[in-house]
Design a protein around this motif. Structure first.
Motif, PDB file in Angstrom:
ATOM      1  N   TRP A  73      48.540  31.087  42.477  1.00 33.43           N
ATOM      2  CA  TRP A  73      48.921  32.332  41.800  1.00 33.43           C
ATOM      3  C   TRP A  73      50.400  32.341  41.406  1.00 33.43           C
ATOM      4  O   TRP A  73      50.762  32.778  40.312  1.00 33.43           O
ATOM      5  CB  TRP A  73      48.602  33.512  42.706  1.00 33.43           C
ATOM      6  CG  TRP A  73      48.901  34.856  42.108  1.00 33.43           C
ATOM      7  CD1 TRP A  73      50.012  35.622  42.310  1.00 33.43           C
ATOM      8  CD2 TRP A  73      48.072  35.597  41.207  1.00 33.43           C
ATOM      9  NE1 TRP A  73      49.924  36.793  41.595  1.00 33.43           N
ATOM     10  CE2 TRP A  73      48.743  36.808  40.905  1.00 33.43           C
ATOM     11  CE3 TRP A  73      46.832  35.360  40.622  1.00 33.43           C
ATOM     12  CZ2 TRP A  73      48.213  37.761  40.046  1.00 33.43           C
ATOM     13  CZ3 TRP A  73      46.295  36.309  39.767  1.00 33.43           C
ATOM     14  CH2 TRP A  73      46.979  37.494  39.493  1.00 33.43           C
ATOM     15  N   PHE A  74      51.250  31.816  42.282  1.00 29.20           N
ATOM     16  CA  PHE A  74      52.694  31.882  42.035  1.00 29.20           C
ATOM     17  C   PHE A  74      53.271  30.615  41.405  1.00 29.20           C
ATOM     18  O   PHE A  74      54.394  30.634  40.892  1.00 29.20           O
ATOM     19  CB  PHE A  74      53.441  32.178  43.342  1.00 29.20           C
ATOM     20  CG  PHE A  74      53.257  33.587  43.823  1.00 29.20           C
ATOM     21  CD1 PHE A  74      53.903  34.647  43.203  1.00 29.20           C
ATOM     22  CD2 PHE A  74      52.410  33.860  44.888  1.00 29.20           C
ATOM     23  CE1 PHE A  74      53.717  35.950  43.635  1.00 29.20           C
ATOM     24  CE2 PHE A  74      52.221  35.164  45.332  1.00 29.20           C
ATOM     25  CZ  PHE A  74      52.879  36.216  44.701  1.00 29.20           C
ATOM     26  N   ARG A  77      54.519  30.799  37.591  1.00 26.44           N
ATOM     27  CA  ARG A  77      55.766  31.529  37.370  1.00 26.44           C
ATOM     28  C   ARG A  77      56.965  30.705  37.840  1.00 26.44           C
ATOM     29  O   ARG A  77      58.020  30.687  37.192  1.00 26.44           O
ATOM     30  CB  ARG A  77      55.731  32.868  38.095  1.00 26.44           C
ATOM     31  CG  ARG A  77      54.705  33.844  37.529  1.00 26.44           C
ATOM     32  CD  ARG A  77      54.721  35.171  38.263  1.00 26.44           C
ATOM     33  NE  ARG A  77      55.979  35.885  38.060  1.00 26.44           N
ATOM     34  CZ  ARG A  77      56.256  37.055  38.636  1.00 26.44           C
ATOM     35  NH1 ARG A  77      55.375  37.606  39.458  1.00 26.44           N
ATOM     36  NH2 ARG A  77      57.405  37.660  38.405  1.00 26.44           N
ATOM     37  N   ILE A  78      56.807  30.030  38.982  1.00 25.00           N
ATOM     38  CA  ILE A  78      57.898  29.188  39.478  1.00 25.00           C
ATOM     39  C   ILE A  78      58.150  28.034  38.510  1.00 25.00           C
ATOM     40  O   ILE A  78      59.300  27.680  38.216  1.00 25.00           O
ATOM     41  CB  ILE A  78      57.573  28.660  40.886  1.00 25.00           C
ATOM     42  CG1 ILE A  78      57.448  29.826  41.878  1.00 25.00           C
ATOM     43  CG2 ILE A  78      58.644  27.680  41.361  1.00 25.00           C
ATOM     44  CD1 ILE A  78      56.933  29.413  43.241  1.00 25.00           C
ATOM     45  N   SER A 410      47.848  29.441  36.375  1.00 27.48           N
ATOM     46  CA  SER A 410      47.957  29.981  37.744  1.00 27.48           C
ATOM     47  C   SER A 410      46.837  30.965  38.039  1.00 27.48           C
ATOM     48  O   SER A 410      46.210  30.914  39.102  1.00 27.48           O
ATOM     49  CB  SER A 410      49.306  30.687  37.930  1.00 27.48           C
ATOM     50  OG  SER A 410      50.346  29.767  38.088  1.00 27.48           O
TER      51      SER A 410
END
Length: 482
Positions: A73-74, A77-78, A410
């Motif tokens: 999920w993250f 974005r990272i 993601s």
């Protein structure tokens, strides 16, 4: 791969160079497979060591899947904020921590915690590998190179099983002390240190994604990477990428995925659908519960273990078939044939188990029923391994536009891990009611997958990543163009 001519178009870079970079990224997939499978040989010993009941033991096994969903999920974005390579390094560090933590665990609760940490690494790797490989691959070879992710996953599973077996053979049993007085099951987890460290070191040697570099304004570096790895008209590709990343925020947010189709862009729903259907046809029931399953229907423990190893090898061989075909016949035809084949095999299994006589609460496959079920189960793995296993990862890496790729991937990957968790945790309950019911449900989803592919999946074979559309428009119907 290096000896065959490109299926479509021309490239101006040595393909061996691109293969090496893609293979390095795919090492995340190897660790993905290794981490999820290595616990298989340790489960019984963990339960005995920590005097753990079946419910808590099951949670410790499944806890990694929770970390997988969170990590996936993250990760996007990272990756959009700090780069693809940094996510690989983060994943490698998480694998190292998990390996050490699980291998030196004091009890079931801290073991579960370290399993979640490892899951975070698996989730991150499951997102970054297909995205990165798609972004550094020449379009004519992108499908084959993207399939390396699935090849690495199934190879990681196989190597983990072999490692467990070798450690048990050396120690005498999984509970016996081995090197430095540590029990054999602990060394199963500690063995992951080797590929984790190699992954981290090799990630330092490969270039950053040109799409990420252009989004950050580093055009000179991006053009160098495009020239060395992607080929073609570098100036035109750079201009096209600049156009597709316009409006991308320096602080990536999930809001860029918003659309009119139930709150998300249609293409994001297609990614979620592919991810969920890949899991809801029950593939991980075959891998997580196969030994127990075959014992339940009359095979001996040794025969059941042998069948499980054969199934694992079958998965590797069929992934090679997918690598050879995906850039020649396309993604959509492979998915369609795979869905039809899985439906037929699962339907046979559903009928065999539903009609099997029950002895002492378990179905017994008498006469020809046992071999028929065995053939159907392995044919199911053949159809999955040659289609939905690798092709879904390839599509997730290339179907989204540059602007939303990492974040959309993601969301799709998180949905895949959530679906994996649902299937893995519900199977025992469904099997208690009846294996015919369990396989009947998986058959239904395989049937649904046929129509999902026909109606919603767009062919991406031979297309540049810059031509992928994330617009909030209807999905093309059957027969429409790519």
């Amino acid at each position: 791969m290096t000896s065959s001519s490109p299926p479509t178009g021309d490239i101006s870079v040595p393909i061996t160079r691109v293969v090496l970079v893609a293979a390095t990224a795919a090492l995340g997939g190897f660790l993905f497979g290794f981490d999820t499978a290595v616990i298989n040989g340790a489960v019984s010993a963990i339960g005995e060591q920590f005097s753990t009941g079946p419910l808590l033991l099951g949670f410790s096994v499944a806890s990694a899947l929770i970390g997988c969903a969170i990590g996936a999920w993250f990760a996007g974005r990272i990756a959009d904020r700090f780069g693809r390579i940094r996510v690989m390094l983060l994943a490698a560090a998480l694998f190292v921590l998990s390996s050490l933590g699980c291998g030196l665990a004091f009890g079931i609760w801290d073991l579960s915690f370290w399993r979640v940490i490892g899951g975070l690494g698996v989730g991150a790797a499951s997102v970054i590998a297909p995205a990165y490989i798609a972004e550094v691959s020449p379009p004519p070879y992108r499908g084959r190179l993207g399939s390396l992710q699935q090849m690495a996953i199934v190879t990681g599973i196989f190597v983990a099983l072999l490692t467990d077996a070798a450690i048990v053979a050396a120690a005498g049993s999984s509970t016996e002390p081995w090197l430095f007085g540590l029990e054999a099951w602990r060394w199963m987890f500690l063995s992951e240190l080797v590929p984790a460290v190699i992954y981290g070191l090799l990630a330092l040697t490969i270039p950053e994604s040109p799409r990420y570099l252009i989004a950050r304004g580093e055009l000179v570096k991006a053009k160098s990477v495009l020239s060395r790895y992607v080929g073609g008209d570098v100036e035109k590709t750079t201009t096209d990428i600049l156009q597709t990343v316009k409006g991308a925020s320096d602080r990536p947010r999930f809001s860029i995925l918003r659309g009119k189709a139930f709150g998300l862009l249609p293409i994001v729903w297609v990614g979620i659908g592919l991810s969920v259907l890949q899991q809801f046809t029950g593939i991980n029931v075959i891998f997580y519960y196969s030994t127990t399953l075959w014992q339940a229907v009359g095979f001996t423990e040794q025969d059941s273990l042998t069948i499980t190893v054969i199934t694992s090898v079958t998965n590797i061989v069929t992934t090679i078939v997918a690598i050879l075909l995906i850039d020649r016949i396309g993604r959509k035809p492979l998915l369609l044939v795979g869905a039809i084949g899985q439906f037929a095999c699962l339907a046979v299994l559903a009928v065999m188990f539903a009609t099997a006589p029950i002895v002492d609460g378990e179905p017994v496959l008498d006469g020809a029923a046992g071999p028929i079920a065995l053939i159907a189960a392995n044919l199911y793995v053949v159809f999955f391994g040659a289609s939905w296993g690798p092709v879904v990862w390839v599509l997730l890496g290339e179907m989204f536009s540059n602007r939303i790729r990492a974040v959309a991937l993601s969301v799709a990957a998180a949905a895949q891990w959530a679906a994996n968790f649902v299937i893995s945790t519900t199977f025992p309950a469904l099997a208690a009611v009846g294996l015919g019911l369990a396989y009947g449900i998986y058959t239904f989803f395989a049937f649904a997958a046929i129509f999902f592919v026909i109606r919603f999946v767009r062919e991406t074979k031979g297309r540049t990543l810059e031509s992928m559309d994330d617009g909030d428009r209807p999905i093309p119907t059957v027969g429409s163009g790519a």
